[in-house]
Design a protein around this motif. Structure first.
Motif, PDB file in Angstrom:
ATOM      1  N   GLU A   1       0.876  -1.172   0.000  1.00 56.80           N
ATOM      2  CA  GLU A   1       0.000   0.000   0.000  1.00 56.80           C
ATOM      3  C   GLU A   1       0.914   1.224   0.000  1.00 56.80           C
ATOM      4  O   GLU A   1       1.765   1.346   0.894  1.00 56.80           O
ATOM      5  CB  GLU A   1      -0.767  -0.021   1.321  1.00 56.80           C
ATOM      6  CG  GLU A   1      -2.144   0.524   1.290  1.00 56.80           C
ATOM      7  CD  GLU A   1      -2.779   0.278   2.659  1.00 56.80           C
ATOM      8  OE1 GLU A   1      -2.709   1.193   3.474  1.00 56.80           O
ATOM      9  OE2 GLU A   1      -3.261  -0.843   2.899  1.00 56.80           O
ATOM     10  N   LYS A   2       0.790   2.098  -0.966  1.00 60.93           N
ATOM     11  CA  LYS A   2       1.748   3.207  -1.082  1.00 60.93           C
ATOM     12  C   LYS A   2       1.389   4.367  -0.146  1.00 60.93           C
ATOM     13  O   LYS A   2       0.237   4.803  -0.118  1.00 60.93           O
ATOM     14  CB  LYS A   2       1.794   3.729  -2.523  1.00 60.93           C
ATOM     15  CG  LYS A   2       2.184   2.676  -3.545  1.00 60.93           C
ATOM     16  CD  LYS A   2       3.528   2.066  -3.242  1.00 60.93           C
ATOM     17  CE  LYS A   2       3.828   0.877  -4.101  1.00 60.93           C
ATOM     18  NZ  LYS A   2       4.862   0.016  -3.520  1.00 60.93           N
TER      19      LYS A   2
ATOM     20  N   GLU B   1       6.272   3.327  14.193  1.00 61.11           N
ATOM     21  CA  GLU B   1       5.695   2.782  12.950  1.00 61.11           C
ATOM     22  C   GLU B   1       5.883   3.729  11.769  1.00 61.11           C
ATOM     23  O   GLU B   1       4.925   4.126  11.093  1.00 61.11           O
ATOM     24  CB  GLU B   1       4.211   2.459  13.157  1.00 61.11           C
ATOM     25  CG  GLU B   1       4.012   1.413  14.231  1.00 61.11           C
ATOM     26  CD  GLU B   1       2.562   1.009  14.392  1.00 61.11           C
ATOM     27  OE1 GLU B   1       1.684   1.815  14.093  1.00 61.11           O
ATOM     28  OE2 GLU B   1       2.334  -0.130  14.828  1.00 61.11           O
ATOM     29  N   LEU B   2       7.143   4.104  11.557  1.00 55.11           N
ATOM     30  CA  LEU B   2       7.449   5.080  10.515  1.00 55.11           C
ATOM     31  C   LEU B   2       7.628   4.430   9.148  1.00 55.11           C
ATOM     32  O   LEU B   2       8.007   3.263   9.045  1.00 55.11           O
ATOM     33  CB  LEU B   2       8.765   5.802  10.857  1.00 55.11           C
ATOM     34  CG  LEU B   2       8.785   6.640  12.122  1.00 55.11           C
ATOM     35  CD1 LEU B   2      10.218   6.986  12.493  1.00 55.11           C
ATOM     36  CD2 LEU B   2       7.972   7.902  11.916  1.00 55.11           C
ATOM     37  N   THR B   3       7.393   5.242   8.131  1.00 54.48           N
ATOM     38  CA  THR B   3       7.805   4.926   6.764  1.00 54.48           C
ATOM     39  C   THR B   3       8.986   5.880   6.506  1.00 54.48           C
ATOM     40  O   THR B   3       8.938   7.024   6.941  1.00 54.48           O
ATOM     41  CB  THR B   3       6.645   5.223   5.793  1.00 54.48           C
ATOM     42  OG1 THR B   3       5.559   4.369   6.148  1.00 54.48           O
ATOM     43  CG2 THR B   3       7.036   5.006   4.347  1.00 54.48           C
TER      44      THR B   3
ATOM     45  N   GLY C   1       6.131   2.249   0.136  1.00 53.38           N
ATOM     46  CA  GLY C   1       5.003   1.569   0.746  1.00 53.38           C
ATOM     47  C   GLY C   1       4.896   1.902   2.232  1.00 53.38           C
ATOM     48  O   GLY C   1       5.875   2.310   2.862  1.00 53.38           O
ATOM     49  N   VAL C   2       3.711   1.694   2.790  1.00 52.85           N
ATOM     50  CA  VAL C   2       3.501   1.936   4.221  1.00 52.85           C
ATOM     51  C   VAL C   2       4.467   1.056   5.029  1.00 52.85           C
ATOM     52  O   VAL C   2       4.548  -0.150   4.809  1.00 52.85           O
ATOM     53  CB  VAL C   2       2.038   1.600   4.609  1.00 52.85           C
ATOM     54  CG1 VAL C   2       1.838   1.702   6.123  1.00 52.85           C
ATOM     55  CG2 VAL C   2       1.075   2.514   3.881  1.00 52.85           C
ATOM     56  N   GLY C   3       5.234   1.661   5.909  1.00 51.24           N
ATOM     57  CA  GLY C   3       6.165   0.915   6.762  1.00 51.24           C
ATOM     58  C   GLY C   3       7.474   0.545   6.091  1.00 51.24           C
ATOM     59  O   GLY C   3       8.345  -0.061   6.700  1.00 51.24           O
ATOM     60  N   GLU C   4       7.634   0.971   4.843  1.00 50.47           N
ATOM     61  CA  GLU C   4       8.850   0.610   4.096  1.00 50.47           C
ATOM     62  C   GLU C   4       9.949   1.658   4.306  1.00 50.47           C
ATOM     63  O   GLU C   4       9.670   2.820   4.575  1.00 50.47           O
ATOM     64  CB  GLU C   4       8.497   0.539   2.604  1.00 50.47           C
ATOM     65  CG  GLU C   4       9.646   0.068   1.730  1.00 50.47           C
ATOM     66  CD  GLU C   4       9.295   0.042   0.238  1.00 50.47           C
ATOM     67  OE1 GLU C   4       9.721  -0.886  -0.435  1.00 50.47           O
ATOM     68  OE2 GLU C   4       8.608   0.978  -0.229  1.00 50.47           O
TER      69      GLU C   4
END
Ligand SMILES: Nc1ncnc2c1ncn2[C@@H]1O[C@H](COP(=O)(O)OP(=O)(O)OP(=O)(O)O)[C@@H](O)[C@H]1O
Ligand code: SF4
Ligand SMILES: [Mg+2]
Length: 330
Positions: A15-16, A213-215, A46-49
């Protein structure tokens, strides 16, 4: 249980959170000349990437970062954060989004006001977004200082000149995290630090990433620094993205000749010198004011053919989702 957490992480990364599309940034130099510091760059996170962004000095890494946080005028392109185009948002909408996208600047020491106490500097973003309650601001500042390893009792009332480079980087991180962002952009966060301190700051970033919980977009000119911290890596050359791949694939088998040469130029201290030379760069980086036609890398590429001088290669997608912009990928 472990399997389901793994699946959830994978789904979230698909999920971007951020998509940069065809970003172009120009700078005027004098009256007549201009340079295209970023020339149609596209990437997504992406989320969390954690996406690493690497390339030699002057290729446009900081300009992309500054465009994302709204500090840079953009000539063309789209910057989509959580489904919203940041370049088209109303001021009111941007006020809500800005705290979610924070950045640690390339020079941590210079980014701090030398005349302001560290505690006040860290607290400042809360005041800017309108937190009126002094006690609440103090409480959040205290909490975030502890999280990044700065003793609030001892350090809040000191000035930047009393801090080491590593401590200043912790202060910058605290300033960025105090608003609880979702996306953190780290522009060369360790390049000015000693190697032993670099490891501490990289570990801290990993911890903060998990805790909050960062990206992340992690920028560096040093491939060895980017390798461990990134899920995927984007490689830039002279304003263009030339390759994007998972960290593992990129280091194991680069598809773009520029990536291959960058990797070959990373020093390997434990290897005998004669085994190290896998290829070397020829020539200087061309001026961004006069980029070479066709593929911008052709003047230094050992594999260049006639077509490379005439036709610009597009960033094409290969099996497994990796991308490279080359007529003759490796
Ligand atoms: N404000 C500015 N005015 C004019 N040219 C600029 C400006 N900011 C950046 N540039 C030019 O744009 C190009 C890209 O700069 P940028 O700072 O984005 O590169 P970088 O990849 O971050 O480099 P470094 O690794 O040295 O930090 C360079 O040629 C730089 O000289
Ligand atoms: S397009 Fe040609 S010049 Fe450019 S990287 Fe590929 S082989 Fe080299
Ligand atoms: Mg930079």
């Amino acid at each position: 249980m472990l399997v389901s957490i793994g699946k959830r992480e994978k789904r979230l990364k698909n999920e971007k959170l951020l998509t940069v599309n065809d970003l172009t940034v120009e700078f005027r130099i004098g009256r007549r000349r201009k340079i295209e510091a970023v020339a149609g760059a596209s990437l997504d996170i992406g989320v969390g990437e954690t996406l690493g962004l690497v390339g030699e000095s002057g290729c446009g890494k900081s300009t992309i970062a500054r465009s994302i946080v709204g500090l840079q005028k953009v000539k063309k392109g789209r910057i989509i954060y959580s489904g919203q185009d940041l370049l088209q948002c109303t001021k009111q909408r941007m006020k809500k989004i800005r705290p979610q996208v924070q950045m640690i600047f390339q020079d941590a020491v210079a980014s701090l006001n030398p005349g302001r106490k560290i505690g006040k500097s860290i607290e400042e973003p809360l005041r800017v977004i309108g937190w009126a309650d002094r006690q609440e601001r103090g409480h959040r500042t205290h909490e975030i200082m502890k999280a990044v390893g700065l003793d609030p009792e001892q350090m809040a009332s000191r000035y930047p000149h009393e801090f080491s480079g590593g401590q200043c980087q912790r202060v910058s991180l605290a300033r960025a995290l105090i608003l609880r962002p979702r996306l953190l952009i780290c522009d060369e966060p360790v390049s000015s630090l000693d190697v032993s301190i670099q490891a501490q700051i990289l570990n801290l970033l990993e911890n903060m990433k998990r805790r909050f919980e960062l990206t992340m977009l992690f920028i560096s000119h040093d491939l060895s620094v980017v390798k461990n911290i990134s899920d995927r890596v984007a490689v830039m050359y002279l304003g263009k993205i030339c390759e994007i791949a998972s960290s593992e694939e990129l280091y194991r088998s680069p598809r773009h000749p520029y990536t291959a040469l960058l990797l070959a130029s990373v020093p390997e201290p434990d290897t005998a010198p004669k085994k190290q030379k896998k290829g070397t760069f020829h020539g200087e980086i061309p001026s961004p004011a006069e980029p070479p036609p066709g593929c911008r890398f052709h003047t230094r590429c050992p594999n260049a053919k006639d077509i490379c001088i005439e036709v610009e290669p597009e960033l094409k997608r290969f099996a497994g989702g990796r991308q490279a912009a080359c007529h003759f990928p490796l």
